[in-house]
Design a protein around this motif. Structure first.
Motif, short mmCIF file in Angstrom:
data_model
loop_
_atom_site.label_atom_id
_atom_site.label_comp_id
_atom_site.label_asym_id
_atom_site.label_seq_id
_atom_site.Cartn_x
_atom_site.Cartn_y
_atom_site.Cartn_z
N TRP A 114 -25.88 -96.10 33.57
CA TRP A 114 -25.26 -95.53 34.76
C TRP A 114 -26.15 -94.42 35.34
N PRO A 141 -16.95 -94.62 38.16
CA PRO A 141 -17.95 -94.09 37.22
C PRO A 141 -18.07 -94.89 35.92
N GLY A 149 -21.21 -89.43 44.82
CA GLY A 149 -20.31 -90.12 43.92
C GLY A 149 -18.89 -90.22 44.42
#
Length: 180
Positions: free
Chosen positions: A27, A90, A47
């Protein structure tokens, strides 16, 4: 697993890679500018859905090989593009419009799933305008994902430009029967 991308539908191609984990590390290589610059492009990705995406493609940062003449400008000076985050989960998934012409924004999605100590990464690029764009994008993803795999494995990254012509020609052959 086949390293070559597969056509999902008209204007969409998908790539799968099994990478060294954990998911949080992979990630970070997708979302963190400093890590992403080592295999694709630097720049901010906010994000959140609707967040801005700014990618600076500067191939001299991912390879020390000399580029073909048609890519020299991008290699030496870089190219900056903008997009928007369309999905944000996420450590699971992120999608954003791909930097390019405003009226013809394609979209790329990165999906991650743990597989023991490894991570399955699925990259899907949709809304590609035509066969030529699918060929170009497929060759680029193929090579960039190879460099990502090398980085995550702690290996010297494979060459980008030395494989470019061969990989692009292979995708052109694979996509030969697709409509223009």
């Amino acid at each position: 697993m086949n390293e070559y991308g597969v056509v999902l539908e008209s204007g969409a191609v998908r790539f799968e890679r099994i990478l060294p984990g954990p998911v949080e590390r992979v990630w970070a290589y997708i979302t963190d500018s400093d890590k992403r610059r080592t295999w694709l492009a630097s720049g901010e990705i906010e994000g959140r859905v609707g967040g801005k995406v700014e990618l600076l493609f500067k191939h001299s940062e991912i390879t020390d090989e000399a580029p073909p003449e048609r890519y020299r400008e991008m290699h030496d000076n870089g190219w900056l593009g903008h997009g928007k985050v369309t999905r944000y989960e996420p450590h699971r998934a992120i999608a954003f419009t791909w930097p390019g012409e405003p009226e013809a924004k394609s979209e790329v999605t990165f999906e991650l799933a743990p597989e023991g100590e490894r991570v399955r990464l699925v990259v899907t690029h949709r809304r590609l305008a035509n066969k030529a764009e699918m060929t170009s994008v497929s060759g680029g993803w193929h090579l960039h994902l190879g460099i990502l795999a090398d980085r995550l494995a702690g290996e010297k990254p494979r060459g980008f430009w030395s494989g470019h012509g061969k990989v692009e020609a292979e995708y052109a052959a694979r996509y030969a029967d697709l409509p223009q």
